[in-house]
Write a protein that holds these residues in place. Sequence first.
Motif, PDB file in Angstrom:
ATOM      1  N   GLU A 107      -1.543   4.707   8.831  1.00 12.67           N
ATOM      2  CA  GLU A 107      -0.126   5.024   9.089  1.00 12.67           C
ATOM      3  C   GLU A 107       0.113   6.528   9.164  1.00 12.67           C
ATOM      4  OE1 GLU A 107       2.230   3.048   6.111  1.00 12.67           O
ATOM      5  OE2 GLU A 107       1.883   1.081   7.008  1.00 12.67           O
ATOM      6  N   GLY A 108      -0.974   7.315   9.097  1.00 15.22           N
ATOM      7  CA  GLY A 108      -0.839   8.763   9.215  1.00 15.22           C
ATOM      8  C   GLY A 108      -0.586   9.486   7.905  1.00 15.22           C
ATOM      9  N   VAL A 109      -0.753   8.805   6.778  1.00 12.90           N
ATOM     10  CA  VAL A 109      -0.548   9.422   5.469  1.00 12.90           C
ATOM     11  C   VAL A 109      -1.837  10.143   5.068  1.00 12.90           C
ATOM     12  CG1 VAL A 109      -0.040   8.979   3.032  1.00 12.90           C
ATOM     13  CG2 VAL A 109       1.118   7.656   4.809  1.00 12.90           C
ATOM     14  N   ARG A 110      -1.701  11.379   4.618  1.00 12.32           N
ATOM     15  CA  ARG A 110      -2.855  12.171   4.187  1.00 12.32           C
ATOM     16  C   ARG A 110      -3.225  11.800   2.757  1.00 12.32           C
ATOM     17  NH1 ARG A 110      -1.775  18.154   3.659  1.00 12.32           N
ATOM     18  NH2 ARG A 110      -3.258  18.534   2.010  1.00 12.32           N
ATOM     19  N   VAL A 111      -4.450  11.299   2.567  1.00 14.49           N
ATOM     20  CA  VAL A 111      -4.945  10.918   1.245  1.00 14.49           C
ATOM     21  C   VAL A 111      -6.199  11.729   0.967  1.00 14.49           C
ATOM     22  CG1 VAL A 111      -5.733   9.032  -0.227  1.00 14.49           C
ATOM     23  CG2 VAL A 111      -4.074   8.567   1.584  1.00 14.49           C
ATOM     24  N   GLU A 112      -6.195  12.463  -0.141  1.00 13.87           N
ATOM     25  CA  GLU A 112      -7.344  13.268  -0.546  1.00 13.87           C
ATOM     26  C   GLU A 112      -7.632  13.003  -2.011  1.00 13.87           C
ATOM     27  OE1 GLU A 112      -6.378  17.337   0.172  1.00 13.87           O
ATOM     28  OE2 GLU A 112      -6.230  17.064   2.340  1.00 13.87           O
ATOM     29  N   GLY A 113      -8.862  12.597  -2.300  1.00 11.78           N
ATOM     30  CA  GLY A 113      -9.246  12.366  -3.686  1.00 11.78           C
ATOM     31  C   GLY A 113      -8.386  11.323  -4.383  1.00 11.78           C
ATOM     32  N   GLY A 114      -7.945  10.318  -3.643  1.00  9.13           N
ATOM     33  CA  GLY A 114      -7.142   9.255  -4.227  1.00  9.13           C
ATOM     34  C   GLY A 114      -5.691   9.609  -4.455  1.00  9.13           C
ATOM     35  N   ARG A 115      -5.253  10.721  -3.867  1.00  4.19           N
ATOM     36  CA  ARG A 115      -3.866  11.172  -4.050  1.00  4.19           C
ATOM     37  C   ARG A 115      -3.256  11.463  -2.679  1.00  4.19           C
ATOM     38  NH1 ARG A 115      -1.477  14.208  -8.659  1.00  4.19           N
ATOM     39  NH2 ARG A 115      -3.519  13.876  -9.583  1.00  4.19           N
ATOM     40  N   VAL A 116      -2.006  11.069  -2.499  1.00  7.55           N
ATOM     41  CA  VAL A 116      -1.292  11.356  -1.263  1.00  7.55           C
ATOM     42  C   VAL A 116      -0.835  12.807  -1.303  1.00  7.55           C
ATOM     43  CG1 VAL A 116       0.819  10.844   0.038  1.00  7.55           C
ATOM     44  CG2 VAL A 116      -0.598   8.982  -0.822  1.00  7.55           C
ATOM     45  N   ARG A 117      -1.079  13.495  -0.206  1.00  2.00           N
ATOM     46  CA  ARG A 117      -0.711  14.915  -0.093  1.00  2.00           C
ATOM     47  C   ARG A 117       0.344  15.100   0.992  1.00  2.00           C
ATOM     48  NH1 ARG A 117      -2.969  17.274  -4.547  1.00  2.00           N
ATOM     49  NH2 ARG A 117      -5.101  16.557  -4.767  1.00  2.00           N
ATOM     50  N   GLY A 118       1.179  16.099   0.793  1.00  2.00           N
ATOM     51  CA  GLY A 118       2.125  16.494   1.833  1.00  2.00           C
ATOM     52  C   GLY A 118       3.411  15.710   1.885  1.00  2.00           C
TER      53      GLY A 118
ATOM     54  N   HIS B  13       0.812  -1.218   0.000  1.00  2.00           N
ATOM     55  CA  HIS B  13       0.000   0.000   0.000  1.00  2.00           C
ATOM     56  C   HIS B  13       0.845   1.269   0.000  1.00  2.00           C
ATOM     57  CE1 HIS B  13       0.853  -1.042   4.178  1.00  2.00           C
ATOM     58  NE2 HIS B  13       0.738   0.241   4.454  1.00  2.00           N
ATOM     59  N   ARG B  14       2.129   1.177   0.277  1.00  2.00           N
ATOM     60  CA  ARG B  14       3.010   2.350   0.293  1.00  2.00           C
ATOM     61  C   ARG B  14       3.554   2.698  -1.091  1.00  2.00           C
ATOM     62  NH1 ARG B  14       6.108  -0.126   5.402  1.00  2.00           N
ATOM     63  NH2 ARG B  14       4.380   0.058   6.885  1.00  2.00           N
ATOM     64  N   VAL B  15       3.169   1.941  -2.110  1.00  2.00           N
ATOM     65  CA  VAL B  15       3.660   2.167  -3.470  1.00  2.00           C
ATOM     66  C   VAL B  15       2.540   2.778  -4.308  1.00  2.00           C
ATOM     67  CG1 VAL B  15       4.766   1.135  -5.474  1.00  2.00           C
ATOM     68  CG2 VAL B  15       5.196   0.187  -3.202  1.00  2.00           C
ATOM     69  N   LEU B  16       2.846   3.918  -4.927  1.00  2.00           N
ATOM     70  CA  LEU B  16       1.864   4.702  -5.673  1.00  2.00           C
ATOM     71  C   LEU B  16       2.389   5.045  -7.053  1.00  2.00           C
ATOM     72  CD1 LEU B  16       1.286   7.301  -2.829  1.00  2.00           C
ATOM     73  CD2 LEU B  16      -0.169   5.342  -3.316  1.00  2.00           C
ATOM     74  N   ARG B  17       1.532   5.657  -7.839  1.00  2.00           N
ATOM     75  CA  ARG B  17       1.975   6.223  -9.119  1.00  2.00           C
ATOM     76  C   ARG B  17       2.926   7.379  -8.840  1.00  2.00           C
ATOM     77  NH1 ARG B  17      -3.683   6.649 -12.543  1.00  2.00           N
ATOM     78  NH2 ARG B  17      -3.920   4.416 -12.870  1.00  2.00           N
ATOM     79  N   SER B  18       3.669   7.782  -9.846  1.00  2.00           N
ATOM     80  CA  SER B  18       4.677   8.830  -9.662  1.00  2.00           C
ATOM     81  C   SER B  18       4.069  10.172  -9.271  1.00  2.00           C
ATOM     82  CB  SER B  18       5.515   8.993 -10.927  1.00  2.00           C
ATOM     83  OG  SER B  18       4.691   9.380 -12.004  1.00  2.00           O
ATOM     84  N   ASP B  19       2.798  10.400  -9.598  1.00  2.00           N
ATOM     85  CA  ASP B  19       2.153  11.662  -9.237  1.00  2.00           C
ATOM     86  C   ASP B  19       1.442  11.590  -7.887  1.00  2.00           C
ATOM     87  OD1 ASP B  19      -0.018  10.072  -9.854  1.00  2.00           O
ATOM     88  OD2 ASP B  19      -0.807  11.389 -11.419  1.00  2.00           O
ATOM     89  N   GLY B  20       1.635  10.502  -7.150  1.00  2.00           N
ATOM     90  CA  GLY B  20       1.052  10.362  -5.829  1.00  2.00           C
ATOM     91  C   GLY B  20      -0.338   9.764  -5.809  1.00  2.00           C
ATOM     92  N   ARG B  21      -0.848   9.375  -6.981  1.00  2.00           N
ATOM     93  CA  ARG B  21      -2.185   8.781  -7.031  1.00  2.00           C
ATOM     94  C   ARG B  21      -2.133   7.284  -6.784  1.00  2.00           C
ATOM     95  NH1 ARG B  21      -4.840   9.353 -12.270  1.00  2.00           N
ATOM     96  NH2 ARG B  21      -2.748   9.389 -13.109  1.00  2.00           N
ATOM     97  N   ILE B  22      -3.227   6.784  -6.229  1.00  2.00           N
ATOM     98  CA  ILE B  22      -3.406   5.350  -6.054  1.00  2.00           C
ATOM     99  C   ILE B  22      -3.724   4.763  -7.423  1.00  2.00           C
ATOM    100  CG2 ILE B  22      -4.953   3.631  -5.035  1.00  2.00           C
ATOM    101  CD1 ILE B  22      -5.057   5.497  -2.567  1.00  2.00           C
ATOM    102  N   ALA B  23      -3.129   3.634  -7.737  1.00  2.00           N
ATOM    103  CA  ALA B  23      -3.258   3.058  -9.083  1.00  2.00           C
ATOM    104  C   ALA B  23      -4.577   2.317  -9.302  1.00  2.00           C
ATOM    105  CB  ALA B  23      -2.084   2.125  -9.365  1.00  2.00           C
ATOM    106  N   PHE B  24      -5.225   1.892  -8.225  1.00  2.00           N
ATOM    107  CA  PHE B  24      -6.496   1.166  -8.377  1.00  2.00           C
ATOM    108  C   PHE B  24      -7.618   2.124  -8.756  1.00  2.00           C
ATOM    109  CE2 PHE B  24      -4.193  -1.504  -5.229  1.00  2.00           C
ATOM    110  CZ  PHE B  24      -4.119  -2.658  -5.987  1.00  2.00           C
ATOM    111  N   PRO B  25      -8.643   1.627  -9.426  1.00  2.00           N
ATOM    112  CA  PRO B  25      -9.781   2.479  -9.772  1.00  2.00           C
ATOM    113  C   PRO B  25     -10.500   2.960  -8.511  1.00  2.00           C
ATOM    114  CG  PRO B  25      -9.869   0.395 -10.990  1.00  2.00           C
ATOM    115  CD  PRO B  25      -8.780   0.271  -9.987  1.00  2.00           C
ATOM    116  N   PRO B  26     -10.840   4.252  -8.439  1.00  2.00           N
ATOM    117  CA  PRO B  26     -11.566   4.761  -7.272  1.00  2.00           C
ATOM    118  C   PRO B  26     -12.846   3.961  -7.036  1.00  2.00           C
ATOM    119  CG  PRO B  26     -10.839   6.571  -8.653  1.00  2.00           C
ATOM    120  CD  PRO B  26     -10.548   5.295  -9.410  1.00  2.00           C
ATOM    121  N   GLY B  27     -13.091   3.664  -5.769  1.00  2.00           N
ATOM    122  CA  GLY B  27     -14.289   2.917  -5.404  1.00  2.00           C
ATOM    123  C   GLY B  27     -14.113   1.412  -5.404  1.00  2.00           C
TER     124      GLY B  27
END
Length: 118
Positions: A91-102, A63-77
């Motif tokens: 784990e305290g990671v900020r996720v907004e709209g399917g993208r890791v922030r910060g 779950h700690r591996v994402l696309r290069s732009d910080g988005r989750i690779a799975f389809p939303p939903g």
Amino acid sequence: MPAKPKESRASEQRRCVLLAVHAVPAGQVAGYGEIARRAGLPGRARLVARILSAGDEPGLPWHRVLRSDGRIAFPPGSPEFDEQVQRLRAEGVRVEGGRVRGQRAAPSLDQILWAPPD
């Protein structure tokens, strides 16, 4: 004593990728390409995705591996998307709209060696 059989190239690549994923600390993320670089396989982000998609490694923090732009690779939903969001948030990671922030992407070795001093 018999010689130890040589590891196949595919097995060695898989082992290196899994070690790189295990090395990502809790609360941090890395892109598929970054994992490939850390595993000694630059430019092989798709190989990393293929290895992780097998899902056959218990305890792997996939779950700690994402696309290069910080988005989750799975389809939303999708159940996988929801699980990844839940695990990252736990784990305290900020996720907004399917993208890791910060979080910034990890610097490359060239950036570490050749960047001007702060």
